[in-house]
Design a protein around this motif. Structure first.
Motif, mmCIF file in Angstrom:
data_model
loop_
_atom_site.group_PDB
_atom_site.id
_atom_site.type_symbol
_atom_site.label_atom_id
_atom_site.label_comp_id
_atom_site.label_asym_id
_atom_site.label_seq_id
_atom_site.Cartn_x
_atom_site.Cartn_y
_atom_site.Cartn_z
ATOM 1 N N THR A 93 29.320 42.223 47.183
ATOM 2 C CA THR A 93 28.096 42.940 47.563
ATOM 3 C C THR A 93 27.395 43.493 46.328
ATOM 4 N N PHE A 94 28.169 44.079 45.427
ATOM 5 C CA PHE A 94 27.593 44.584 44.179
ATOM 6 C C PHE A 94 26.991 43.435 43.360
ATOM 7 N N LYS A 95 27.698 42.329 43.294
ATOM 8 C CA LYS A 95 27.219 41.156 42.552
ATOM 9 C C LYS A 95 25.875 40.681 43.100
ATOM 10 N N TYR A 96 25.756 40.662 44.422
ATOM 11 C CA TYR A 96 24.496 40.221 45.036
ATOM 12 C C TYR A 96 23.344 41.148 44.663
ATOM 13 N N GLN A 97 23.590 42.460 44.681
ATOM 14 C CA GLN A 97 22.527 43.414 44.332
ATOM 15 C C GLN A 97 22.051 43.183 42.896
ATOM 16 N N VAL A 98 23.008 42.967 41.992
ATOM 17 C CA VAL A 98 22.669 42.751 40.586
ATOM 18 C C VAL A 98 21.865 41.466 40.415
#
Length: 350
Positions: A111-116
């Protein structure tokens, strides 16, 4: 019921291979010596010579993280037609891939990777769109939202990912004297701290999401942080209990002035055999690890919304309560008693 291992027939028939394997594993796990075992032996030997009961070891308290607070949900979404119009952008493929995974459980790290990656792709995509169009405003609004809450997603990853949240959890294992994984753990922690610093500085394009997953893989492989914190807390507790026990001993009575005392010489031998030869070098090893890793722990967890007060206490850089200073001071306090012992009993410590 037929059992693969029937112990009543062990004297008659050979033990099956799988039973032998089970027995061997049980023996290895039961006989695996931990550094704290050496400390318990050390204190038990001292207590035996002093004809006292050894002090009881108190269990360590569990350290807990705090659940991240909920954040507001984004209000702007892209329609199917709008998404189709982004086929020329990397962002369009990223969103489509994400939509295809809806219904599946996404990890906090993914999820964090997608936001970045959304933030990183949006800038290039916006340059190709009409700045007065609805789709432009929707993407710009979504990008601003993700930038505003990116630190929240990072902290959620620290809270939810096992490789990270287990750092503070108790374990039955301790760091061995020949521990593996220090260099890889240091590199992984350095990567995580760099990512957090990029978020704080709003340098979103500098965040390397591929390096993130490599770091998590290394942390999962060794569990070095968890074992280090467990081992340091254990050694601190053992130092404190042993020192408290020895302070109850009247050294003047143990070593009357002008009289030799065989018990005092035996105590000295125990100290040299166990503490100086094994325990002190092991604690020095833990100290060395903490001197490089604790500042990184502080960068990630200190005074964060997910960190409980006991964790903050262990990471407070200037306070004597921090983990590194506790380990050093508890060792120093223990050695101070022995310095008094050697001076009073007039025994050569060498």
């Amino acid at each position: 019921m037929n059992h693969p291992c029937k112990f009543s027939s062990l004297l008659i028939t050979p033990l099956p291979i799988r039973c032998l394997l089970v027995v061997c594993l049980l023996l290895l796990s039961g006989c695996s010596k931990q550094p704290s075992d050496t400390y318990h032996t050390y204190v038990a030997r001292l207590a035996n010579i002093l004809q006292q009961q050894p002090p009881r070891s108190l269990p360590l308290q569990q350290l807990r993280l705090t659940t991240p607070a909920a954040i507001e949900e984004p209000s702007d979404t892209l329609s199917i037609l709008q998404l189709a119009s982004l086929s020329h952008c990397q962002l369009g493929g990223l969103i489509s891939e994400r939509n295809n995974q809806l219904g599946k459980t996404a990890t906090a790290a993914s999820t964090f990777k997608y936001q970045v990656e959304f933030i990183q792709s949006a800038a290039q995509c916006l340059q190709t769109l009409n700045s007065t169009s609805t789709i432009y405003n929707t993407i710009a609004s979504a990008t601003a939202y993700k930038q505003r809450y990116l630190m929240h997603y990072f902290n959620s990853m620290l809270f939810k990912e096992p490789e990270l949240n287990q750092t503070w959890q108790l374990t039955s294992r301790e760091l061995s004297t020949a521990a593996a994984g220090y260099s890889d753990t240091l590199a992984a922690m350095t990567t995580l701290v760099a990512i957090k610093q990029h978020i704080a500085a709003q340098q979103f394009s500098a965040i390397d999401t591929h390096a993130l997953f490599n770091a998590l893989e290394q942390l999962n492989k060794y569990r070095f942080n968890q074992l280090l914190i467990q081992s340091a807390r254990t050694q601190i507790a053992l130092n404190d209990r042993a020192s408290q026990f020895l302070r109850s001993v009247d050294i003047a009575t143990l070593c009357p002035k002008g009289k030799s005392n065989q018990s005092a010489q035996i105590l000295s031998n125990i100290f040299k055999k166990f503490y100086l030869a094994d325990i002190q070098p092991y604690q020095a090893q833990l100290t060395g690890y903490l001197e490089t890793l604790q500042p990184l722990y502080t960068e990630l967890w200190f005074k964060q919304p997910i960190s409980s007060e006991p964790i903050n206490t262990l990471l407070a850089f200037e306070q004597n309560s921090n983990l590194l200073k506790q380990l050093k001071s508890s060792a120093k306090n223990h050695v101070v008693w022995w310095q008094t012992f050697y001076k009073t009993c007039e025994i050569n410590p060498i």
